[in-house]
Motif scaffolding. Structure first.
Motif, PDB file in Angstrom:
ATOM      1  N   GLU A  36      -2.870  21.777  10.988  1.00 17.60           N
ATOM      2  CA  GLU A  36      -2.258  20.502  10.598  1.00 17.60           C
ATOM      3  C   GLU A  36      -3.319  19.449  10.307  1.00 17.60           C
ATOM      4  N   ASP A  37      -4.413  19.452  11.086  1.00 21.60           N
ATOM      5  CA  ASP A  37      -5.500  18.501  10.838  1.00 21.60           C
ATOM      6  C   ASP A  37      -6.136  18.742   9.476  1.00 21.60           C
ATOM      7  N   ILE A  38      -6.330  20.012   9.146  1.00 20.06           N
ATOM      8  CA  ILE A  38      -6.912  20.332   7.845  1.00 20.06           C
ATOM      9  C   ILE A  38      -5.957  19.916   6.729  1.00 20.06           C
ATOM     10  N   ILE A  39      -4.683  20.188   6.916  1.00 20.95           N
ATOM     11  CA  ILE A  39      -3.689  19.794   5.916  1.00 20.95           C
ATOM     12  C   ILE A  39      -3.684  18.273   5.753  1.00 20.95           C
ATOM     13  N   ILE A  49       1.454  18.932  -0.383  1.00 21.57           N
ATOM     14  CA  ILE A  49       1.138  18.797   1.030  1.00 21.57           C
ATOM     15  C   ILE A  49       2.256  18.090   1.793  1.00 21.57           C
ATOM     16  N   HIS A  50       3.179  17.497   1.069  1.00 19.62           N
ATOM     17  CA  HIS A  50       4.291  16.823   1.745  1.00 19.62           C
ATOM     18  C   HIS A  50       5.004  17.769   2.708  1.00 19.62           C
ATOM     19  N   ARG A  51       4.857  19.060   2.502  1.00 25.23           N
ATOM     20  CA  ARG A  51       5.492  20.036   3.399  1.00 25.23           C
ATOM     21  C   ARG A  51       4.897  19.980   4.793  1.00 25.23           C
ATOM     22  N   SER A  52       3.675  19.440   4.925  1.00 22.18           N
ATOM     23  CA  SER A  52       3.061  19.352   6.249  1.00 22.18           C
ATOM     24  C   SER A  52       3.895  18.466   7.170  1.00 22.18           C
ATOM     25  N   ARG A  53       4.532  17.445   6.628  1.00 24.73           N
ATOM     26  CA  ARG A  53       5.399  16.583   7.439  1.00 24.73           C
ATOM     27  C   ARG A  53       6.586  17.375   7.956  1.00 24.73           C
TER      28      ARG A  53
END
Length: 160
Positions: A94-97, A109-113
């Protein structure tokens, strides 16, 4: 638990996949990404091992109790490994994303949320371990019943 892990890790892979080539921000984080990929792959391998134990643990322990106990011990070790390491590995991913998102290195990257929201809902419920322990308890009761001998009852003496 296993189903939740299975659902979350592929979504992480999908989020990281669309990274663009040759970007200064990507070059700066490339080493970090490489160091996280190994632990993430290990989590997936342990998950696969647990999946491989399912058939043995869903079988009847009566057929091979020592073997069943051995497989149950492997499950316990694997689950402990996942519970000790999965959260940290996911945090690294998650930090990398987040870094990639902040530096506009990747699309989608909005999928990371969405992933972070999924993570908050996850809890370890035992799953396969609970089923295996229930089967083991039933086998223990069966063995006790089968190998127990009733205690002789002495009749109370009248008049003593």
């Amino acid at each position: 638990m296993l189903e939740e892990i299975n659902q979350r890790l592929p979504s992480l892979e999908a989020v990281v996949r669309p990274i663009h080539d040759s970007n200064d921000a990507l070059v700066a984080v490339e080493g970090h990404i490489n160091r996280v990929v190994g632990p993430a792959a290990t989590m997936l391998e342990v998950f696969d091992v647990i999946h491989g134990l399912e058939n043995s643990l869903l079988s009847d322990p009566m057929n091979d109790l020592p073997g069943y106990l051995s497989v149950l011990k492997c499950l316990k070790v694997a689950l402990r490994f996942l519970s000790d390491n999965c959260g940290l590995t996911i945090q690294w991913l998650e930090d990398i994303i987040e870094y990639l998102e902040d530096n506009r290195v990747a699309d989608g990257i909005h999928r990371s949320r969405e992933l972070q929201n999924d993570r908050k809902r996850v809890h370890l419920d035992g799953g396969l371990l609970d089923v295996a322990l229930d089967k083991l308890e039933n086998e223990f009761r069966r063995l006790l019943t089968e190998h127990s001998v009733p205690l002789p009852m002495s009749s109370p003496s009248l008049g003593e």
